[in-house]
Structures are given as C-alpha cells and as structure tokens.
Write a protein that holds these residues in place. Structure first.
Motif, PDB file in Angstrom:
ATOM      1  N   ALA B  92       0.877  -1.097  -0.024  1.00  0.00           N
ATOM      2  CA  ALA B  92      -0.100   0.075  -0.061  1.00  0.00           C
ATOM      3  C   ALA B  92       0.938   1.401   0.003  1.00  0.00           C
ATOM      4  N   GLU B  93       1.832   1.321   0.709  1.00  0.00           N
ATOM      5  CA  GLU B  93       2.899   2.561   0.720  1.00  0.00           C
ATOM      6  C   GLU B  93       3.476   2.665  -0.612  1.00  0.00           C
ATOM      7  N   LEU B  94       3.580   1.780  -1.342  1.00  0.00           N
ATOM      8  CA  LEU B  94       4.324   1.626  -2.475  1.00  0.00           C
ATOM      9  C   LEU B  94       3.440   1.831  -3.492  1.00  0.00           C
ATOM     10  N   GLY B  95       2.115   2.023  -3.489  1.00  0.00           N
ATOM     11  CA  GLY B  95       1.288   2.305  -4.376  1.00  0.00           C
ATOM     12  C   GLY B  95       0.728   1.202  -5.378  1.00  0.00           C
ATOM     13  N   VAL B  96       0.821   0.297  -4.851  1.00  0.00           N
ATOM     14  CA  VAL B  96       0.178  -1.100  -5.369  1.00  0.00           C
ATOM     15  C   VAL B  96      -1.498  -0.981  -5.490  1.00  0.00           C
ATOM     16  N   ALA B  97      -1.902  -1.355  -6.623  1.00  0.00           N
ATOM     17  CA  ALA B  97      -3.489  -1.098  -6.505  1.00  0.00           C
ATOM     18  C   ALA B  97      -4.234  -1.957  -5.941  1.00  0.00           C
ATOM     19  N   ALA B  98      -3.732  -3.337  -5.949  1.00  0.00           N
ATOM     20  CA  ALA B  98      -4.616  -4.454  -5.559  1.00  0.00           C
ATOM     21  C   ALA B  98      -3.737  -5.381  -5.224  1.00  0.00           C
ATOM     22  N   ILE B  99      -4.514  -6.367  -4.149  1.00  0.00           N
ATOM     23  CA  ILE B  99      -3.708  -7.774  -3.914  1.00  0.00           C
ATOM     24  C   ILE B  99      -4.868  -8.669  -4.112  1.00  0.00           C
ATOM     25  N   ARG B 100      -4.622  -9.911  -4.803  1.00  0.00           N
ATOM     26  CA  ARG B 100      -5.384 -10.971  -4.706  1.00  0.00           C
ATOM     27  C   ARG B 100      -4.817 -12.120  -4.051  1.00  0.00           C
ATOM     28  N   PRO B 101      -5.289 -12.556  -2.629  1.00  0.00           N
ATOM     29  CA  PRO B 101      -4.645 -13.640  -2.009  1.00  0.00           C
ATOM     30  C   PRO B 101      -5.312 -15.031  -2.946  1.00  0.00           C
TER      31      PRO B 101
END
Lengths: 232, 232
Positions: B92-101
């Motif tokens: 989130a800090e690095l600006g990634v848009a989404a995580i899908r586990p």
C-alpha cells in the motif's frame, strides 16, 4: 546451513548446536542425505550427513569459493517500534553486505532499541533461508558522520529523499560498493542532507509516495539486488 | 487524511470517527491548520480545519483529481505466519493497486489466516502515511485460476521464479497494468508454473537469492514502484 569453517572434499565438518538442531528437528534431515553448507564468507560446500547426534557431522564432497562481486551497505536511522527486525531479515535475504545503524539529529538509537544478538540470529536465518553465500553484518550504532567515513570508499553513495532522482534513472555499477542512507522515522534534517551531499551522496527517490524508514530500506535493497543477478 | 467523499472548493467535509481521532489526538491538529485529504480514488483536496470535535470538519480550498497511470496487482499465495500483514502495509505504501490472495496447490488460505478488516485498516493507514492518492484493495481469497482470469487484461503478467529472467532486463511499461504472482511459502508447483506460462505469465527473478513469499512480493512492488516516478 551455516558452518563456522568449511573443509576440503574428503574432510568433515561438525555443525554447531543451533545448526545441528535446525537440521535434525526442523528439517528432519536423515543420515546419508546431502546438505549444502556456507560459511557466510563466500564458501559453499556440498556434503553428506554422516551423523545426526549429538551434533551433525557432514562429510564434504565439494567446495567452491567466490568473492563478493559487489557490496551494498545500508546506513539507517531508527524506524518506529520493532520494524528494524524486518529490515535486518529482508536485507539479509536480498544479499546486502552490511547495515550500519546511525544516530541522526532527529532520532538516536537507544540501548533498548539495539538488539544485536537478535539481529545476528535473524541475519543468519535469512542466509540459510535464501541459500545465500554471504552473511550480512550488522554493525553497532554510530554517528552518521563516522558511518559515512567508514563507507568513504563506496563507488556509489546515495540517500533516500522523496525529492531525489528517480532510482530508475540511476545506472548502478554491477560491481563495486554502494552505500545508501535512510533517515529515521522523523526524517533527515536539511543540515544532514547538506552534509551527505557534500560527501558525494546523491538524493534518490524510490517511489512517488513517501516511504517509511523500513520501506525505503527494503525498497532500495530490492532495487539493488535486482540490478544484478547471476544470469547477467 | 482519508475521507469517503471530498467536496469542491468552498464546500465542507466531515471526517469519520477514526480519521477525526487520528487528526485530533495523534497529529494534535488545531483549528485553522491546513490538512490534505484523499478519497483513495485519485482525488486530493486541501482545506482548513474548522472544527475538531466531535468530528473534524474541513473547509475545502482546493481539489484536484488524477487517474491511475498504471495499476500493479499482486496475486499471492499464503506466506508463513502473520507475514502477510507486512505485504499489505508495504505494498500500500508503494502504491500497488490491489492484492488478490490466491489458493495454491501446496497451500491454501484458511479462515484464520484471512484478516480482511485488519488488512483494510493497514492499507488505509499506509495510504495516509505515504501521502498517496490511491487506496489499495485487498480482495477475498480465490483460486489461482480465477484470480488469473480477473487479471486477464493486464498488459504485463509475471510470476516470481528464481530461474526466471532477471527483473533488470524487463522494460516495464510506464502506463498499463502489471499482474504479478508470488507462490506460497512452499512454492508454486511445476503444474502451476506451466499454467501461468500458458496464460502469458513470464517467470522473473528479483534476486540471486531465494526469497521468502513476502520478500518476493515487496521486492517486486519496490521494483515496480521505482520503475515510474513523477519526475519522469
């Protein structure tokens, strides 16, 4: 697995208690199985387990040595809370050579925040985990000035600054030493940045976003590690 | 500070309880001070604090909106223990848009390992901390196959593999979507790698060393984030 001293092929290595336990209990290794050893100084040996108890004895079958092609060193102000544990573990996994905790104007390391034994253990665990060849050293805390002095021979010197040059525009040398400074959670002062600039450190930015101390440290290590891999 | 809805200049925004507390107690903000708000969807507003209690009211003085130039999405198998908390915060800090586990052959997400509320809170905290403009979404766990299907439109698709192409040899597009798969602590199976290859995912290596799941995830995010910064 880490071993203090390796041996030539035909020789035997007896592992320390911690590593013996790790192999016997955690990995459930058995006699006759092959195992890979490193001394953390560039040596890597392959061997076969002869005895498991009381300490693991490995009959060495192959040994090779390599020098570090490049050293990356982090100079780091204190992050918040226990976040430095993560810096140690992740930088060791990513193959960074050394970390120098540095006292900064806005934040100093305190005796309670320095957990040297724990960091050494984390670094060694990361070495085993990552199948690396070189151990990471965590130095005792020092002033920013003296740590910079210690790294005066680095061929590239950088510090993290959101207003700096984007890291992608840097062309890191594949060989040679890189020193990289990250300020404490409270940030570097303008005076510290001026000091670093005068000592040849360039301001670089790793992200459009403002990064926490530990994030800036790990992001740099990832960038540095990825900028040279064995397939080059 | 995060706000559900922003307002045009001249308008007023009342912050939620959590953000009001954060400003009043943690930041010790005072009436009359300026504050920067984001809705996590690209909107950023500047305003002045009119009231602190019971909830903070901000008189908006400026508003601008931007679209995401590029989206990075992580598809991630379960790491060990609680290490995924770190993945969420750092990405989130690095600006990634989404995580899908993603559930993998060798390891699936369990109900006890999925802590969605905590992750959402960590992601929002990281947004505030990093002064970012876009919030990160953490999706509910899904199979690798269905998550890959969801990301079928990505212009670059990658997966972490120590035998893959070194990341420095990739030229990531500055705009467009990147999807990136990291296996669980136990690794991806050959079958899963073949499946990913058939779906256009390229194997990339981020380090000479073997990386833990969370390290491979954060290292990629650092690389991706650094490959495009506002100074370009």
């Amino acid at each position: 697995v880490w071993a203090e001293e390796l041996a030539e092929p035909g020789g035997r290595v007896t592992l320390a208690d911690d590593e013996s336990r790790y192999l016997a209990r955690v990995c459930r290794a058995r006699e006759g199985e092959t195992v890979s050893l490193t001394d953390g100084r560039g040596g890597r040996a392959e061997g076969r387990i002869e005895n498991l108890r009381p300490r693991v004895v490995v009959a060495i079958e192959g040994l090779d040595r390599a020098d570090r092609a490049r050293r990356g060193t982090l100079l780091c102000g204190p992050p918040e809370g226990q976040r430095f544990d993560w810096v140690v573990e992740k930088l060791a996994e990513l193959g960074v050579a050394a970390i120098r905790p540095v006292h900064c104007r806005r934040a100093a390391w305190t005796s309670s925040s320095v957990r040297h034994e724990r960091w050494t253990r984390l670094a060694r665990g990361a070495l085993q985990q990552s199948l690396g060849r070189f151990a990471m050293t965590v130095h005792p805390p020092a002033t920013l000035e003296s740590a910079v002095e210690e790294e005066a021979k680095a061929s590239v010197s950088l510090f993290a600054d959101i207003g700096g040059v984007p890291v992608r525009q840097l062309n890191l040398p594949v060989a040679g030493d890189v020193a990289y400074v990250v300020g404490p959670a409270e940030g570097l002062t303008d005076e510290e940045k001026t000091f670093l600039g005068a000592r040849g450190f360039r301001a670089i930015s790793l992200s459009e976003n403002r990064l926490r101390t530990e994030t800036a440290a790990i992001a740099w290590a990832a960038w540095w590690s990825g900028s040279c891999t064995s397939q080059d």
